[in-house]
Design a protein around this motif. Structure first.
Motif, PDB file in Angstrom:
ATOM      1  N   GLY A 182       0.839  -1.194   0.000  1.00 53.92           N
ATOM      2  CA  GLY A 182       0.000   0.000   0.000  1.00 53.92           C
ATOM      3  C   GLY A 182       0.871   1.240   0.000  1.00 53.92           C
ATOM      4  O   GLY A 182       2.101   1.156  -0.030  1.00 53.92           O
ATOM      5  N   LYS A 183       0.245   2.419   0.078  1.00 51.05           N
ATOM      6  CA  LYS A 183       1.014   3.664   0.008  1.00 51.05           C
ATOM      7  C   LYS A 183       1.824   3.936   1.277  1.00 51.05           C
ATOM      8  O   LYS A 183       2.808   4.652   1.240  1.00 51.05           O
ATOM      9  CB  LYS A 183       0.112   4.849  -0.315  1.00 51.05           C
ATOM     10  N   GLU A 184       1.456   3.336   2.407  1.00 46.61           N
ATOM     11  CA  GLU A 184       2.186   3.575   3.657  1.00 46.61           C
ATOM     12  C   GLU A 184       3.013   2.382   4.110  1.00 46.61           C
ATOM     13  O   GLU A 184       3.754   2.487   5.073  1.00 46.61           O
ATOM     14  CB  GLU A 184       1.214   3.981   4.764  1.00 46.61           C
ATOM     15  N   GLY A 185       2.871   1.240   3.447  1.00 45.45           N
ATOM     16  CA  GLY A 185       3.635   0.075   3.872  1.00 45.45           C
ATOM     17  C   GLY A 185       3.168  -1.201   3.218  1.00 45.45           C
ATOM     18  O   GLY A 185       2.543  -1.186   2.161  1.00 45.45           O
ATOM     19  N   ILE A 186       3.461  -2.315   3.887  1.00 44.86           N
ATOM     20  CA  ILE A 186       3.141  -3.634   3.354  1.00 44.86           C
ATOM     21  C   ILE A 186       2.364  -4.417   4.403  1.00 44.86           C
ATOM     22  O   ILE A 186       2.693  -4.399   5.585  1.00 44.86           O
ATOM     23  CB  ILE A 186       4.423  -4.402   2.981  1.00 44.86           C
ATOM     24  N   SER A 187       1.349  -5.119   3.948  1.00 40.56           N
ATOM     25  CA  SER A 187       0.514  -5.937   4.813  1.00 40.56           C
ATOM     26  C   SER A 187       0.774  -7.410   4.498  1.00 40.56           C
ATOM     27  O   SER A 187       0.720  -7.818   3.342  1.00 40.56           O
ATOM     28  CB  SER A 187      -0.954  -5.581   4.558  1.00 40.56           C
ATOM     29  N   PHE A 188       1.075  -8.203   5.540  1.00 42.23           N
ATOM     30  CA  PHE A 188       1.378  -9.622   5.379  1.00 42.23           C
ATOM     31  C   PHE A 188       0.316 -10.460   6.090  1.00 42.23           C
ATOM     32  O   PHE A 188      -0.047 -10.158   7.217  1.00 42.23           O
ATOM     33  CB  PHE A 188       2.738  -9.957   5.990  1.00 42.23           C
ATOM     34  N   THR A 189      -0.123 -11.526   5.439  1.00 36.04           N
ATOM     35  CA  THR A 189      -1.063 -12.453   6.051  1.00 36.04           C
ATOM     36  C   THR A 189      -0.303 -13.706   6.466  1.00 36.04           C
ATOM     37  O   THR A 189       0.332 -14.343   5.622  1.00 36.04           O
ATOM     38  CB  THR A 189      -2.184 -12.830   5.061  1.00 36.04           C
ATOM     39  N   PRO A 190      -0.337 -14.061   7.753  1.00 38.41           N
ATOM     40  CA  PRO A 190       0.399 -15.250   8.192  1.00 38.41           C
ATOM     41  C   PRO A 190      -0.243 -16.531   7.646  1.00 38.41           C
ATOM     42  O   PRO A 190      -1.466 -16.626   7.538  1.00 38.41           O
ATOM     43  CB  PRO A 190       0.313 -15.197   9.709  1.00 38.41           C
ATOM     44  N   SER A 191       0.598 -17.505   7.309  1.00 34.05           N
ATOM     45  CA  SER A 191       0.096 -18.798   6.834  1.00 34.05           C
ATOM     46  C   SER A 191      -0.354 -19.637   8.027  1.00 34.05           C
ATOM     47  O   SER A 191      -0.007 -19.347   9.179  1.00 34.05           O
ATOM     48  CB  SER A 191       1.189 -19.542   6.062  1.00 34.05           C
TER      49      SER A 191
END
Length: 140
Positions: A41-50
């Motif tokens: 995104g414009k402010e950072g990164i979003s991670f979804t845990p497995s």
């Protein structure tokens, strides 16, 4: 002469025969790509845990370690950048204490966001944030 060679190649391809200098091509019935679920995104990164990362994690610290996010590391009592800068950590927009992070249930984490200069006022002007977004609580 070049025109004749081009016509021969075209006829060969139409007939399903590849020219001798081409690579072999195979038709795939299905193609599946698996990888880290990340959204930039414009402010950072979003991670979804497995599921595996969640299963092998006991708290926020071990979840960060198991997710192996390239620019984050956990030493067991803090979450920091790979440059050694201790980051501000939030859980659902609330500043998290060490106790909060130790008691966090990884199975309840929807995603982990790494934000640089977030504009949301709930981050209280923090420069770099790790934000745990939790699954909604089912109240009934």
């Amino acid at each position: 002469m070049a025109q004749k060679a081009s016509n021969d190649s075209t006829r060969s391809l139409q007939a399903g025969v590849l020219p001798s200098d081409s690579t072999v091509v195979h038709q795939l019935d299905e193609f599946v790509v698996e990888g880290r679920s990340a959204l930039v995104g414009k402010e950072g990164i979003s991670f979804t845990p497995s599921k595996i990362e969640v299963k092998h994690s006991a708290n926020a610290y071990t979840l960060i370690k198991n997710m192996a996010i390239p620019f984050l590391r956990s030493n067991g009592n803090s979450i920091e950048s790979t440059m050694g800068i201790i980051l501000d950590v939030y859980i659902d927009f609330q500043k998290a204490s060490e106790d909060d992070l130790n008691s966090l249930q990884p199975k309840d984490v929807l995603r982990v966001e790494y934000l640089v200069n977030p504009t949301d006022v709930r981050f209280q002007g923090a420069k770099t944030v790790v934000h745990f977004v939790m699954k909604p609580i089912d109240s009934g």
